[in-house]
Design an enzyme around this catalytic site. Structure first.
Site, short mmCIF file in Angstrom:
data_model
loop_
_atom_site.label_atom_id
_atom_site.label_comp_id
_atom_site.label_asym_id
_atom_site.label_seq_id
_atom_site.Cartn_x
_atom_site.Cartn_y
_atom_site.Cartn_z
N ASP A 2 29.11 41.13 42.02
CA ASP A 2 29.46 42.25 41.15
C ASP A 2 29.29 41.76 39.71
O ASP A 2 30.14 41.04 39.19
CB ASP A 2 30.91 42.67 41.45
CG ASP A 2 31.42 43.69 40.44
OD1 ASP A 2 30.66 44.09 39.55
OD2 ASP A 2 32.60 44.09 40.57
N GLN A 31 30.62 42.80 34.59
CA GLN A 31 31.06 42.20 33.32
C GLN A 31 30.12 41.10 32.83
O GLN A 31 30.28 40.61 31.72
CB GLN A 31 32.49 41.65 33.45
CG GLN A 31 33.54 42.70 33.75
CD GLN A 31 33.71 43.73 32.62
OE1 GLN A 31 33.30 43.52 31.48
NE2 GLN A 31 34.29 44.89 32.93
N CYS A 80 42.38 48.09 36.99
CA CYS A 80 41.80 48.30 38.33
C CYS A 80 41.67 46.96 39.06
O CYS A 80 40.68 46.72 39.78
CB CYS A 80 40.45 49.00 38.27
SG CYS A 80 40.53 50.61 37.50
N HIS A 124 37.76 43.45 41.11
CA HIS A 124 38.05 44.83 40.69
C HIS A 124 38.19 45.66 41.97
O HIS A 124 37.58 45.35 42.99
CB HIS A 124 36.86 45.31 39.86
CG HIS A 124 36.98 46.65 39.25
ND1 HIS A 124 36.75 47.81 39.97
CD2 HIS A 124 37.30 47.05 38.00
CE1 HIS A 124 36.93 48.85 39.17
NE2 HIS A 124 37.25 48.42 37.97
N LYS A 176 28.51 49.81 30.54
CA LYS A 176 29.16 48.62 29.98
C LYS A 176 28.15 47.76 29.23
O LYS A 176 28.50 46.73 28.67
CB LYS A 176 29.79 47.78 31.10
CG LYS A 176 30.95 48.47 31.81
CD LYS A 176 31.59 47.50 32.77
CE LYS A 176 32.42 48.19 33.82
NZ LYS A 176 33.61 48.86 33.32
N1 C6P Z 1 35.77 47.91 34.95
C1 C6P Z 1 37.34 47.91 33.11
O1 C6P Z 1 37.97 48.46 32.20
P1 C6P Z 1 32.06 51.36 37.24
O2 C6P Z 1 33.33 52.09 37.02
O3 C6P Z 1 31.41 51.70 38.55
O4 C6P Z 1 31.11 51.43 36.09
O5 C6P Z 1 32.46 49.79 37.30
C2 C6P Z 1 33.39 49.33 38.21
C3 C6P Z 1 33.65 47.88 37.98
C4 C6P Z 1 33.28 46.98 38.96
N2 C6P Z 1 33.44 45.66 38.78
C5 C6P Z 1 33.97 45.15 37.66
C6 C6P Z 1 34.10 43.67 37.50
C7 C6P Z 1 34.37 46.02 36.63
O6 C6P Z 1 34.89 45.52 35.52
C8 C6P Z 1 34.25 47.42 36.81
C9 C6P Z 1 34.75 48.38 35.78
C10 C6P Z 1 36.29 48.69 33.85
O7 C6P Z 1 37.53 46.74 33.41
C11 C6P Z 1 36.79 50.05 34.24
S1 C6P Z 1 38.05 49.98 35.45
#
Ligand code: C6P
Length: 422
Positions: free
Chosen positions: A216, A219, A380, A139, A242
């Site tokens: 990270d 997910q 993203c 991401h 999430k």
């Molecule tokens: N992915 C998606 O629709 P934040 O925005 O900080 O809570 O998470 C960022 C992020 C980092 N790593 C991974 C693997 C992610 O999936 C995400 C966020 C969302 O897939 C929003 S772009």
């Protein structure tokens, strides 16, 4: 608010033997609505999952009865708020099996967690000519901060490639590791493809070179178990929104030994032991990394979301989601013109797809007219799209409150999209 809270109190989740999805759905008030005169089918859980009553209720209780700043006050409310906030940290510690609660730093989400490590560790320990390894399926949150660091320090970003199915090429990873490698940062699960990466193996190989590694887990946290001691990762981060908690909550775990050596991320109140105009002495962990007033209600909500997951049973939820993904993959693969993007052997909860001659944004818009929420775009993760030579995908992502009937609604709606465009 009070009326909602009273109603919520009657809807406490109870431990269950089987997976009674209709009972589970009652815990999520947002799911009871119609969108465009159709029952809402919420399949955008990888972007943000929904919040159960128990979590809403806990946040409301803080706002109604405990609202106060933490760590600073000697009065009753402040102490109550501090107890609740630090209690949430204890819950996080158990959730990820950290050695100590002080290793769990509260942040706004995974993005902030990664940036904290980049600033605190990267800017202190990475220099010219050093190399940072990430993967082809990251991401943007796990690409851009490392690129910024490389630009600032004259370091080099190296990328583990993946195959067409969306699996990392582990031999190529081995080839990238060398004495110049100073850091590795890899997603546990890809948000665009659903691939579960072999993170334990990836961590072990980095450690052979004495290199620290960040996982990270944005997910993974909503869908599976996390054991940071078993993984032996140096840093692990995830977002509360999430995993059934409010926005503004999240965690970055770090081994105490590393966090202690790192620079603070931000300066301000609550992260100091003493301040003079000549010198500031920083607070001990975890406060050193939590400058200013944090998102108290949200982090307490994260603690309640962990309670909720423990009550319903994380492993049972994961098994149900696995079956749902299998069913959805089977249904969508059977539709002529649909191509599944991301066919790794190990996957969870994400089903990306394209339809011949239909832009994913059009798919998203037409599905929305049917009350179905999916995400369309690059998620993203633009380098994933570049690697697979596609502009974007449509993405359905599942949680334990989704049903096979909703998958059928999705499949029927996709057939209608194809009809409209044929
Ligand atoms: N992915 C998606 O629709 P934040 O925005 O900080 O809570 O998470 C960022 C992020 C980092 N790593 C991974 C693997 C992610 O999936 C995400 C966020 C969302 O897939 C929003 S772009």
């Amino acid at each position: 608010m009070a009326a909602i809270v009273e109603e919520l109190i009657t809807i406490k989740p109870k431990p269950r033997d089987g997976w009674d999805v209709e009972r589970i759905r009652k815990d999520f008030p947002v799911l009871r609505q119609t969108v465009n005169d159709k029952p809402l089918v919420y399949l955008d859980n990888a972007a943000s999952s929904q919040v159960p009553m128990m979590v809403i209720e806990r946040g409301a209780q803080y706002i109604e009865q405990e609202h106060s700043n933490i760590h600073r006050g000697v009065h009753y409310l402040s102490m109550k708020a501090t107890t609740a906030y630090e209690g949430a940290r204890e819950k996080v510690k158990r959730f990820i099996n950290a050695r100590e609660a002080k290793e769990c730093i509260f942040v706004r989400g995974a993005t902030e967690g990664i940036n904290l490590v980049m600033h605190g560790y990267g800017r202190k320990f990475i220099g010219p000519g050093d190399e940072i390894v990430i993967s082809a399926m990251e991401h943007h949150a796990n690409i851009v901060p490392w690129q910024m660091l490389c630009e600032e320090k004259g370091a080099k970003l190296r990328v583990i490639p993946m195959n067409d199915a969306g699996e990392l090429l582990m031999d190529e990873y081995d080839a990238l590791l060398n004495e110049k490698t100073r850091f590795v940062a890899v997603a546990h699960v890809s948000n665009a493809l659903g691939t579960i990466n072999p993170v334990k193996e990836i961590i072990e190989r980095a450690h052979k070179y004495g290199v620290p590694i960040l996982i990270d887990g944005a997910q993974q946290a909503p869908h599976g178990t996390i054991d940071v001691q078993d993984l032996d990762c140096d840093f692990y981060t995830f977002s509360g929104h999430k995993m059934f908690a409010p926005t503004g909550s999240g965690v970055v775990y770090g081994k105490a030994r590393l966090l202690e050596q790192m620079n603070p991320f931000q300066g301000g109140g609550d992260m100091i032991k003493s301040v003079t105009f000549e010198k500031t002495i920083y607070a001990d962990l975890p406060n050193k990394f939590e400058a200013g007033t944090p998102a108290i209600a949200s982090q307490i909500g994260l603690g309640a979301a962990i309670d909720y997951l423990n009550i319903i049973g994380r492993e049972k939820a994961a098994a149900y989601e696995h079956e749902l993904l299998r069913y959805a993959t089977e249904r969508l693969s059977a539709i002529e013109g649909v191509r599944i993007i991301g066919t790794a052997r190990e996957k969870l909860s994400v089903l990306s797809f394209t339809i011949e001659n239909v832009h994913p944004h059009d798919i998203g818009t037409i599905l929305d007219q049917q009350g179905i929420a999916i995400r369309a775009g690059h998620h993203c993760a633009q380098p994933v799209m570049q690697r697979l030579k596609i502009p974007a995908t449509a993405r359905a992502s599942f949680a334990f409150y989704n049903t096979k009937a909703e998958v059928d609604v999705l499949a029927d709606a996709i057939e209608k999209v194809i009809e409209v465009f044929s």
